[in-house]
Structure formats: C-alpha cells, structure tokens
Motif scaffolding. Structure first.
Motif, PDB file in Angstrom:
ATOM      1  N   ARG A 121       0.848  -1.188   0.000  1.00 49.90           N
ATOM      2  CA  ARG A 121       0.000   0.000   0.000  1.00 49.90           C
ATOM      3  C   ARG A 121       0.892   1.249   0.000  1.00 49.90           C
ATOM      4  NH1 ARG A 121      -2.719  -3.588  -0.949  1.00 49.90           N
ATOM      5  NH2 ARG A 121      -4.645  -4.357   0.026  1.00 49.90           N
ATOM      6  N   PRO A 122       0.502   2.278  -0.748  1.00 50.55           N
ATOM      7  CA  PRO A 122       1.259   3.531  -0.692  1.00 50.55           C
ATOM      8  C   PRO A 122       1.376   4.029   0.746  1.00 50.55           C
ATOM      9  CG  PRO A 122      -0.328   3.597  -2.491  1.00 50.55           C
ATOM     10  CD  PRO A 122      -0.633   2.349  -1.691  1.00 50.55           C
ATOM     11  N   ARG A 164       6.057   2.021  -6.158  1.00 53.85           N
ATOM     12  CA  ARG A 164       4.722   1.608  -5.714  1.00 53.85           C
ATOM     13  C   ARG A 164       4.181   2.543  -4.636  1.00 53.85           C
ATOM     14  NH1 ARG A 164       6.636  -1.065  -9.127  1.00 53.85           N
ATOM     15  NH2 ARG A 164       5.261   0.219 -10.342  1.00 53.85           N
ATOM     16  N   GLY A 165       4.918   3.587  -4.301  1.00 49.39           N
ATOM     17  CA  GLY A 165       4.445   4.573  -3.340  1.00 49.39           C
ATOM     18  C   GLY A 165       4.896   4.334  -1.912  1.00 49.39           C
TER      19      GLY A 165
END
Length: 201
Positions: free
Chosen positions: A34-35, A56-57
């Motif tokens: 997840r970011p 991917r953040g």
C-alpha cells in the motif's frame, strides 16, 4: 581487499550486475503493498528492489555496504522520479530503528552464520506490528549451478534456517525449490532458492 571494496568493484562499471527489475518473489507481494508503507531493503546493492518499492508509493530505505552500489541506487531512483533514502553501512553495525518498518526485503543477502543471526535479530526488531519480512536466498542445492550465489555453503539459506532466525514471527509462506532467474548478468538460469514470507505479531 575488503568485502565491501569487492562489491564496490563489481558495481563500479556502467551496467547493473543484477539488472534494474525487482526480484520476482518480491514483485509477487504487490497485492499486499500500500502507498505510504515504510520499507527497508537490506543489502539492496544497486537499488533495483528499493526503487521498485518506491515506485509503488512506499517510503523506502535501502542499505548496503557498497558506496558504489548505493550511488547507483540513488541515480536509478532519480532517473525513475522517486524518493529513496540510501544508507551505506555494514548491516551488522547499522541499527535499524525499532518498530519502524511495515516491510523488510531480504533478497539474496548471504552472511556468515554469526552475522546472519545478528542482522536477523535486528530485522525482527525493526518490524512494526503486522509488518512483513520477505526473504529469498540460495540454498545448498545451488552447488554446481552457474546462476549465482556464494560458493561457501555456510552462507546459504534453508527453510529451517529461516524458521529458526525468524521464530518470533508468524510464517505465512515458505517454499524451497527451483526458479528461473533473469536478474541481470549475475543471476541467469535455473537456481535453487528458499522463498519465505513472515509477519510480525
């Protein structure tokens, strides 16, 4: 020549020894990412895994004892337009902040047994509650293959070693067997690896 100097020499040319793409086992974790997650890429060399996570953040710290490798990691991150914190340090001497990371990537980091135990304990302490630790490393079955890995069998991983070093974590997956590596010039062909995923309670 120290080991760090040897890696500086390996990373000193214009190419990427293990390519610019991430490890495929790490890439398979994408649905879990997840970011904003805080990630630590141990022994990240020229930064291929750390930069991919940053893309991917994730907020990523990459650590390696090769200054040449970390310089290339920083340059790769800049070229890809992402932020990457790089730290040049011996993993046995560097103290990761306690409970600071939601993901730790331990990809092809092969250490002498005593050093491995020290760094593994630090990694466990560095995980936040519910954090993930991903491990991939060569096993003794790699002997004789030309697809990479250390020649000293004491540096190799097994599933049982992984369970021992990360006994305080919940084991989610642990697979041992053959994979086909396509990771730059240094990791090419069939290889014998252990791939494991753990979670902090």
């Amino acid at each position: 020549m120290s080991d760090a100097a040897a890696w500086d020499a390996r990373y000193g040319d214009g190419g990427f020894a293990f390519g610019e793409a991430p490890n495929r086992g790490l890439e398979a974790l994408l649905p879990r990412l997840r970011p904003g997650m805080r990630a630590l890429a141990l022994g990240d060399g020229e930064g291929r895994n750390g930069v991919w996570l940053a893309e991917r953040g994730l907020a990523v710290t990459s650590v390696d004892w090769s200054a040449a490798g970390m310089a290339k990691a920083a340059a790769l991150a800049a070229r890809r337009g992402v932020a990457l914190r790089t730290v040049t340090a011996d993993l046995t001497q560097w103290d990761a902040p306690v409970g600071a990371f939601d993901l730790i990537a331990w990809v092809y980091v092969h250490l002498p047994p005593d050093d491995r135990a020290v760094v593994a304990a630090k990694a466990v302490r560095a995980l936040a509650r519910g954090g993930l630790l991903f491990l991939e490393g060569f096993t003794p079955a790699q002997e004789g293959r030309r697809s990479g890995g250390p020649r000293d069998p004491a540096l190799l991983w097994t599933g049982s070693l992984a369970r021992q070093h990360f006994a305080g974590l919940e084991l989610l997956e642990c697979l041992e067997g053959t994979v086909l590596l396509d990771e730059g010039p240094k990791h090419q062909g069939h290889a014998e690896v252990v791939r494991a995923l753990f979670r902090a309670p």
